[in-house]
Design a protein around this motif. Structure first.
Motif, short mmCIF file in Angstrom:
data_model
loop_
_atom_site.label_atom_id
_atom_site.label_comp_id
_atom_site.label_asym_id
_atom_site.label_seq_id
_atom_site.Cartn_x
_atom_site.Cartn_y
_atom_site.Cartn_z
N ILE A 1 -46.96 -39.56 168.17
CA ILE A 1 -47.65 -38.78 167.16
C ILE A 1 -48.08 -39.47 165.99
N ALA A 2 -49.53 -39.24 166.13
CA ALA A 2 -50.27 -40.16 165.26
C ALA A 2 -49.96 -39.75 163.46
N VAL A 3 -50.05 -40.63 162.78
CA VAL A 3 -50.08 -40.28 161.18
C VAL A 3 -51.23 -40.64 160.46
N PRO A 4 -51.45 -39.99 159.30
CA PRO A 4 -52.47 -40.23 158.51
C PRO A 4 -52.57 -41.92 158.24
N GLY A 5 -53.70 -42.33 158.37
CA GLY A 5 -53.77 -43.64 157.83
C GLY A 5 -53.90 -44.82 159.14
N GLY A 6 -53.52 -44.30 160.20
CA GLY A 6 -53.45 -44.93 161.53
C GLY A 6 -51.94 -45.30 161.86
N GLY A 7 -51.82 -45.40 163.15
CA GLY A 7 -50.45 -45.64 163.69
C GLY A 7 -49.71 -44.53 164.19
N ASN A 8 -48.62 -44.62 164.58
CA ASN A 8 -47.71 -43.45 164.55
C ASN A 8 -46.36 -43.36 163.96
N LEU A 9 -45.56 -42.60 164.10
CA LEU A 9 -44.25 -42.20 163.41
C LEU A 9 -43.49 -43.60 163.43
N VAL A 10 -43.32 -44.44 164.66
CA VAL A 10 -42.65 -45.56 164.72
C VAL A 10 -43.25 -46.73 164.49
N SER A 11 -44.50 -46.81 164.77
CA SER A 11 -45.13 -48.09 164.25
C SER A 11 -45.33 -48.26 162.94
N ALA A 12 -45.54 -47.10 162.25
CA ALA A 12 -45.86 -47.02 160.77
C ALA A 12 -44.61 -47.21 160.12
N ASP A 13 -43.43 -47.40 160.69
CA ASP A 13 -42.14 -47.36 160.04
C ASP A 13 -41.68 -46.50 159.12
N LEU A 14 -41.87 -45.10 159.74
CA LEU A 14 -41.40 -43.89 158.83
C LEU A 14 -40.27 -43.13 159.16
N VAL A 15 -39.74 -43.65 160.24
CA VAL A 15 -38.67 -42.78 160.51
C VAL A 15 -37.30 -43.68 160.00
N ARG A 16 -36.39 -42.99 159.56
CA ARG A 16 -35.15 -43.35 158.83
C ARG A 16 -33.92 -42.66 159.35
N ALA A 17 -32.76 -43.42 159.50
CA ALA A 17 -31.50 -42.62 159.94
C ALA A 17 -31.49 -41.75 161.20
N LEU A 18 -32.11 -42.25 162.01
CA LEU A 18 -32.19 -41.30 163.40
C LEU A 18 -31.04 -41.20 163.99
N SER A 19 -30.27 -40.11 164.15
CA SER A 19 -28.94 -39.92 165.08
C SER A 19 -29.18 -38.93 166.16
N ILE A 20 -28.35 -38.85 167.16
CA ILE A 20 -28.34 -38.02 168.11
C ILE A 20 -26.95 -37.43 168.29
N GLU A 21 -26.52 -36.06 168.20
CA GLU A 21 -25.34 -35.86 168.26
C GLU A 21 -25.13 -34.34 168.83
N ASN A 22 -24.45 -34.16 169.90
CA ASN A 22 -24.21 -32.75 170.56
C ASN A 22 -25.56 -31.75 170.69
#
Length: 371
Positions: free
Chosen positions: A15-36
């Motif tokens: 997923i590209a983000v404004p300004g270039g890069g993606n959500l992960v490479s732009a370091d925009l993802v915080r507190a990722l959790s996966i549950e049930n």
């Protein structure tokens, strides 16, 4: 079906983000959790305009993640500093009073909540962390004040909002008893202690004076202390919540863009039952639970060095593992913690083994991008 963290991050990388890069490479993802079958995370935008521009990104992230086999629900929180505040409407019902007979700030606290389109960021505040427990008596307020000081000592710009409106204890624990905030027009200027920016209803009342308010006034008071306090530029605002799962918790998560919640519990089963309720509440309010902390974990006799587990040990870590949530650390049971809090200088402001425990907790939050 097990949903892997790698699969989720792989989708977000597309997923590209404004300004270039993606959500992960732009370091925009915080507190990722996966549950049930539920995927939760925070998108941390640079500012309010960037957050608005990220709306299509958020929608695309939700669409992609829902398409992963086994994903039943996607909960995304967008957080960013806000723009200028608007002046609040008039009509406050309770005038905040000072403790020493001096003129109070002109702001009135305790009006009913005002209409709001949805959760909003607090101006100048990058992250809001709710500190909850589900019950009283687990040392949540003491942990919050010490964590705030530990984060400040680590170089973070920290605020602390004492949202335990019926029992505000932060003024005493931070050495601010008898001091009063000032106001400029409709804005309150908070106080500062041990490197922390502080606001509490207890600063605007006589010590020991009861707050006798119904739910709507509580909700309005919290809304005012979020939006009518000049917090300045903060990396993180810690919100010390009252016990339970009631009006204050609901208002905070509905009115403010809360980055996540930290659950505090002692190890015994009775406390963990209520901690589970707090976790369930935050899940229903779509607020990511960032992890659990075990308070009063270990007691070491100062005379003989014997280690005892008065409330059990390891229960919170086991609960975190069972729920698939991070275990953030242990805080020992120590007389000095109580004495320091009563004296107005949190033990985290000193040096020693107990202070080191709060330092480790602060570093864990900083290292995880949570504070």
């Amino acid at each position: 079906m097990t949903i892997s963290r790698e699969r989720v991050l792989s989708e977000l990388q597309q997923i590209a983000v404004p300004g270039g890069g993606n959500l992960v490479s732009a370091d925009l993802v915080r507190a990722l959790s996966i549950e049930n079958g539920t995927v939760r995370f925070v998108i941390e935008a640079a500012d309010a305009d960037a957050a608005r521009a990220m709306a299509p990104v958020e929608a695309e992230a939700e669409r992609r993640l829902r398409a992963i086999p086994g994903v039943e629900k996607v909960q995304i929180v967008m957080t960013a500093p806000a723009g200028p505040r608007r002046a609040p409407p008039a009509g406050a019902e309770v005038v905040a009073r000072s403790g020493q007979g001096e003129p109070p700030p002109s702001l009135k606290i305790g009006r009913h909540p005002t209409p709001q389109a949805g959760p909003a960021p607090v101006s100048g505040v990058a992250r809001i962390l709710a500190i909850g427990s589900g019950k009283g008596g687990v040392g949540k307020s003491t942990l919050t004040s010490n964590l705030a000081v530990a984060l400040a000592r680590a170089g973070r710009r920290v605020g602390l909002l004492d949202a335990d409106i019926y029992g505000p204890s932060q003024p005493r624990m931070l050495g601010l008893t008898g001091q009063r905030p000032t106001s400029e027009g409709d804005m309150i200027q908070p106080l500062h202690a041990h490197g922390v920016t502080v606001m509490s209803l207890g600063l605007m009342m006589k010590e020991g004076e009861a707050v006798v308010w119904r739910g709507p006034m509580l909700m309005g008071a919290l809304q005012q202390m979020l939006g009518q306090v000049n917090w300045g530029e903060l990396d993180v605002l810690l919100v010390d919540l009252p016990p339970g799962t009631g009006d204050v918790q609901l208002t905070l998560c509905q009115k403010a863009q809360v980055s996540g919640a930290i659950i505090v519990s002692t190890p015994q089963d009775v406390a963990l039952i209520d901690a589970r309720r707090a976790i369930d509440m935050f899940n229903k309010l779509k607020t990511p639970v960032l992890g659990l902390v075990e308070n009063m974990s270990t007691y070491i006799c100062p005379n003989c060095g014997h280690e005892a587990h008065l409330f059990g040990h390891g229960g919170v870590a086991a609960e975190a593992q069972q729920l698939g949530l991070p275990f953030l650390g242990e805080i020992p049971l120590n007389l000095e913690v109580r004495l320091a809090g009563d004296g107005g200088t949190p033990i985290a402001a000193t040096d020693g083994p107990v202070s080191d425990a709060f330092t480790r907790l602060a570093q864990r939050l900083i290292g995880g991008g949570m504070a």
